[in-house]
Design a protein around this motif. Sequence first.
Motif, PDB file in Angstrom:
ATOM      1  N   VAL A 293       0.861  -1.178   0.000  1.00 34.32           N
ATOM      2  CA  VAL A 293       0.000   0.000   0.000  1.00 34.32           C
ATOM      3  C   VAL A 293       0.901   1.233   0.000  1.00 34.32           C
ATOM      4  CG1 VAL A 293      -1.774   1.265   1.290  1.00 34.32           C
ATOM      5  CG2 VAL A 293      -1.779  -1.237   1.285  1.00 34.32           C
ATOM      6  N   ILE A 294       0.543   2.235  -0.804  1.00 32.53           N
ATOM      7  CA  ILE A 294       1.328   3.469  -0.895  1.00 32.53           C
ATOM      8  C   ILE A 294       0.788   4.487   0.101  1.00 32.53           C
ATOM      9  CG2 ILE A 294       1.965   5.393  -2.397  1.00 32.53           C
ATOM     10  CD1 ILE A 294       1.706   3.433  -4.752  1.00 32.53           C
ATOM     11  N   TYR A 295       1.704   5.123   0.840  1.00 28.42           N
ATOM     12  CA  TYR A 295       1.342   6.154   1.810  1.00 28.42           C
ATOM     13  C   TYR A 295       2.122   7.429   1.530  1.00 28.42           C
ATOM     14  CZ  TYR A 295      -0.582   2.383   4.668  1.00 28.42           C
ATOM     15  OH  TYR A 295      -1.306   1.319   5.122  1.00 28.42           O
ATOM     16  N   LYS A 296       1.468   8.581   1.710  1.00 26.64           N
ATOM     17  CA  LYS A 296       2.184   9.851   1.731  1.00 26.64           C
ATOM     18  C   LYS A 296       2.840   9.931   3.098  1.00 26.64           C
ATOM     19  CE  LYS A 296       1.034  13.684   0.025  1.00 26.64           C
ATOM     20  NZ  LYS A 296       0.426  14.982  -0.288  1.00 26.64           N
ATOM     21  N   ALA A 297       4.076  10.388   3.127  1.00 24.45           N
ATOM     22  CA  ALA A 297       4.813  10.386   4.381  1.00 24.45           C
ATOM     23  C   ALA A 297       5.752  11.581   4.466  1.00 24.45           C
ATOM     24  CB  ALA A 297       5.618   9.097   4.511  1.00 24.45           C
ATOM     25  N   ARG A 298       6.225  11.805   5.644  1.00 25.48           N
ATOM     26  CA  ARG A 298       7.308  12.760   5.895  1.00 25.48           C
ATOM     27  C   ARG A 298       8.407  11.945   6.550  1.00 25.48           C
ATOM     28  NH1 ARG A 298       9.632  17.456   4.571  1.00 25.48           N
ATOM     29  NH2 ARG A 298      10.624  18.434   6.334  1.00 25.48           N
ATOM     30  N   VAL A 299       9.520  11.767   5.854  1.00 24.47           N
ATOM     31  CA  VAL A 299      10.628  10.959   6.362  1.00 24.47           C
ATOM     32  C   VAL A 299      11.753  11.906   6.755  1.00 24.47           C
ATOM     33  CG1 VAL A 299      12.244   9.090   5.871  1.00 24.47           C
ATOM     34  CG2 VAL A 299       9.968   9.059   4.831  1.00 24.47           C
ATOM     35  N   VAL A 300      12.180  11.806   7.993  1.00 22.37           N
ATOM     36  CA  VAL A 300      13.240  12.682   8.492  1.00 22.37           C
ATOM     37  C   VAL A 300      14.344  11.843   9.117  1.00 22.37           C
ATOM     38  CG1 VAL A 300      11.740  14.673   8.878  1.00 22.37           C
ATOM     39  CG2 VAL A 300      12.073  13.027  10.701  1.00 22.37           C
ATOM     40  N   GLY A 301      15.569  12.305   8.938  1.00 22.61           N
ATOM     41  CA  GLY A 301      16.702  11.657   9.585  1.00 22.61           C
ATOM     42  C   GLY A 301      16.801  12.158  11.017  1.00 22.61           C
ATOM     43  N   LYS A 302      16.564  11.287  11.944  1.00 20.84           N
ATOM     44  CA  LYS A 302      16.618  11.659  13.346  1.00 20.84           C
ATOM     45  C   LYS A 302      17.043  10.445  14.147  1.00 20.84           C
ATOM     46  CE  LYS A 302      14.029  13.873  16.983  1.00 20.84           C
ATOM     47  NZ  LYS A 302      12.790  14.532  17.366  1.00 20.84           N
ATOM     48  N   ARG A 303      18.139  10.581  14.860  1.00 18.00           N
ATOM     49  CA  ARG A 303      18.627   9.468  15.673  1.00 18.00           C
ATOM     50  C   ARG A 303      17.935   9.480  17.030  1.00 18.00           C
ATOM     51  NH1 ARG A 303      23.762   7.219  14.323  1.00 18.00           N
ATOM     52  NH2 ARG A 303      24.428   8.028  12.329  1.00 18.00           N
ATOM     53  N   ARG A 304      17.451   8.309  17.421  1.00 18.16           N
ATOM     54  CA  ARG A 304      16.852   8.149  18.746  1.00 18.16           C
ATOM     55  C   ARG A 304      16.915   6.679  19.128  1.00 18.16           C
ATOM     56  NH1 ARG A 304      11.080  10.184  18.747  1.00 18.16           N
ATOM     57  NH2 ARG A 304      11.774  11.426  17.036  1.00 18.16           N
ATOM     58  N   VAL A 305      16.966   6.441  20.399  1.00 16.50           N
ATOM     59  CA  VAL A 305      16.974   5.070  20.893  1.00 16.50           C
ATOM     60  C   VAL A 305      15.527   4.648  21.108  1.00 16.50           C
ATOM     61  CG1 VAL A 305      17.688   3.553  22.766  1.00 16.50           C
ATOM     62  CG2 VAL A 305      19.221   5.350  21.964  1.00 16.50           C
ATOM     63  N   VAL A 306      15.165   3.502  20.527  1.00 20.11           N
ATOM     64  CA  VAL A 306      13.820   2.950  20.672  1.00 20.11           C
ATOM     65  C   VAL A 306      13.929   1.543  21.238  1.00 20.11           C
ATOM     66  CG1 VAL A 306      12.867   4.347  18.801  1.00 20.11           C
ATOM     67  CG2 VAL A 306      13.755   2.081  18.296  1.00 20.11           C
ATOM     68  N   ARG A 307      12.810   0.988  21.632  1.00 24.11           N
ATOM     69  CA  ARG A 307      12.784  -0.352  22.194  1.00 24.11           C
ATOM     70  C   ARG A 307      12.185  -1.314  21.168  1.00 24.11           C
ATOM     71  NH1 ARG A 307      14.240  -1.564  27.025  1.00 24.11           N
ATOM     72  NH2 ARG A 307      14.058   0.531  27.853  1.00 24.11           N
ATOM     73  N   SER A 308      12.894  -2.385  20.884  1.00 22.33           N
ATOM     74  CA  SER A 308      12.433  -3.371  19.899  1.00 22.33           C
ATOM     75  C   SER A 308      11.304  -4.215  20.482  1.00 22.33           C
ATOM     76  CB  SER A 308      13.592  -4.286  19.488  1.00 22.33           C
ATOM     77  OG  SER A 308      13.907  -5.164  20.548  1.00 22.33           O
ATOM     78  N   ASP A 309      10.712  -5.069  19.648  1.00 20.96           N
ATOM     79  CA  ASP A 309       9.666  -5.986  20.107  1.00 20.96           C
ATOM     80  C   ASP A 309      10.175  -6.928  21.193  1.00 20.96           C
ATOM     81  OD1 ASP A 309       7.863  -4.912  18.349  1.00 20.96           O
ATOM     82  OD2 ASP A 309       8.050  -6.511  16.858  1.00 20.96           O
ATOM     83  N   GLN A 310      11.487  -7.205  21.179  1.00 23.04           N
ATOM     84  CA  GLN A 310      12.082  -8.092  22.176  1.00 23.04           C
ATOM     85  C   GLN A 310      12.468  -7.345  23.454  1.00 23.04           C
ATOM     86  OE1 GLN A 310      13.273  -7.992  18.889  1.00 23.04           O
ATOM     87  NE2 GLN A 310      11.876  -9.646  18.364  1.00 23.04           N
ATOM     88  N   GLY A 311      12.301  -6.009  23.469  1.00 19.60           N
ATOM     89  CA  GLY A 311      12.585  -5.230  24.663  1.00 19.60           C
ATOM     90  C   GLY A 311      13.988  -4.661  24.738  1.00 19.60           C
ATOM     91  N   THR A 312      14.799  -4.885  23.714  1.00 22.51           N
ATOM     92  CA  THR A 312      16.156  -4.339  23.733  1.00 22.51           C
ATOM     93  C   THR A 312      16.170  -2.939  23.138  1.00 22.51           C
ATOM     94  OG1 THR A 312      16.659  -5.331  21.581  1.00 22.51           O
ATOM     95  CG2 THR A 312      17.223  -6.621  23.533  1.00 22.51           C
ATOM     96  N   GLU A 313      17.116  -2.126  23.592  1.00 19.55           N
ATOM     97  CA  GLU A 313      17.257  -0.782  23.044  1.00 19.55           C
ATOM     98  C   GLU A 313      18.058  -0.854  21.749  1.00 19.55           C
ATOM     99  OE1 GLU A 313      18.963   1.653  26.098  1.00 19.55           O
ATOM    100  OE2 GLU A 313      17.012   1.968  27.032  1.00 19.55           O
ATOM    101  N   ILE A 314      17.603  -0.104  20.742  1.00 18.00           N
ATOM    102  CA  ILE A 314      18.241  -0.109  19.438  1.00 18.00           C
ATOM    103  C   ILE A 314      18.170   1.303  18.857  1.00 18.00           C
ATOM    104  CG2 ILE A 314      16.137  -0.810  18.245  1.00 18.00           C
ATOM    105  CD1 ILE A 314      17.962  -2.606  16.484  1.00 18.00           C
ATOM    106  N   LEU A 315      19.143   1.663  18.036  1.00 22.32           N
ATOM    107  CA  LEU A 315      19.216   3.002  17.472  1.00 22.32           C
ATOM    108  C   LEU A 315      18.378   3.099  16.197  1.00 22.32           C
ATOM    109  CD1 LEU A 315      20.506   5.835  17.581  1.00 22.32           C
ATOM    110  CD2 LEU A 315      22.327   4.916  16.130  1.00 22.32           C
ATOM    111  N   SER A 316      17.459   4.040  16.185  1.00 20.94           N
ATOM    112  CA  SER A 316      16.684   4.359  14.994  1.00 20.94           C
ATOM    113  C   SER A 316      17.346   5.559  14.330  1.00 20.94           C
ATOM    114  CB  SER A 316      15.244   4.713  15.386  1.00 20.94           C
ATOM    115  OG  SER A 316      14.554   5.267  14.301  1.00 20.94           O
TER     116      SER A 316
END
Length: 115
Positions: free
Chosen positions: A34-57
């Motif tokens: 499915v095609i979506y209109k989006a706004r994609v920005v480069g921004k580094r942040r630490v998020v939590r994966s589905d497994q609960g580990t911290e990972i860099l976005s």
Amino acid sequence: MSLGAFRDFYGQVLTIAPFTGRDSYGELNYGSAVIYKARVVGKRRVVRSDQGTEILSTQTAYLFSNANISTKDRLTLSTGFVGSTEAALVTPGILEIGRYPDETGRVLYTALYLG
């Protein structure tokens, strides 16, 4: 300013193919993209994966949509936007999903944190 005015900020497009399961060899299967209109920005942040580990976005994609998207879905960015044909850049993984509602509880936009 109405919420519709914010749609002008969503200048990129991306496609998302929903995860449908695995085949008998364990390969991932996806439905129609499915095609979506989006706004994609480069921004580094630490998020939590589905497994609960911290990972860099490294990127965040904002969708003016309340679509039911999961971290198992396959996201594809335009090669023109990322300036590369490298698979890791064109199809980054969805690491975490944020849904942001208005005061009535209706989801107005979705943020996809990409890696």
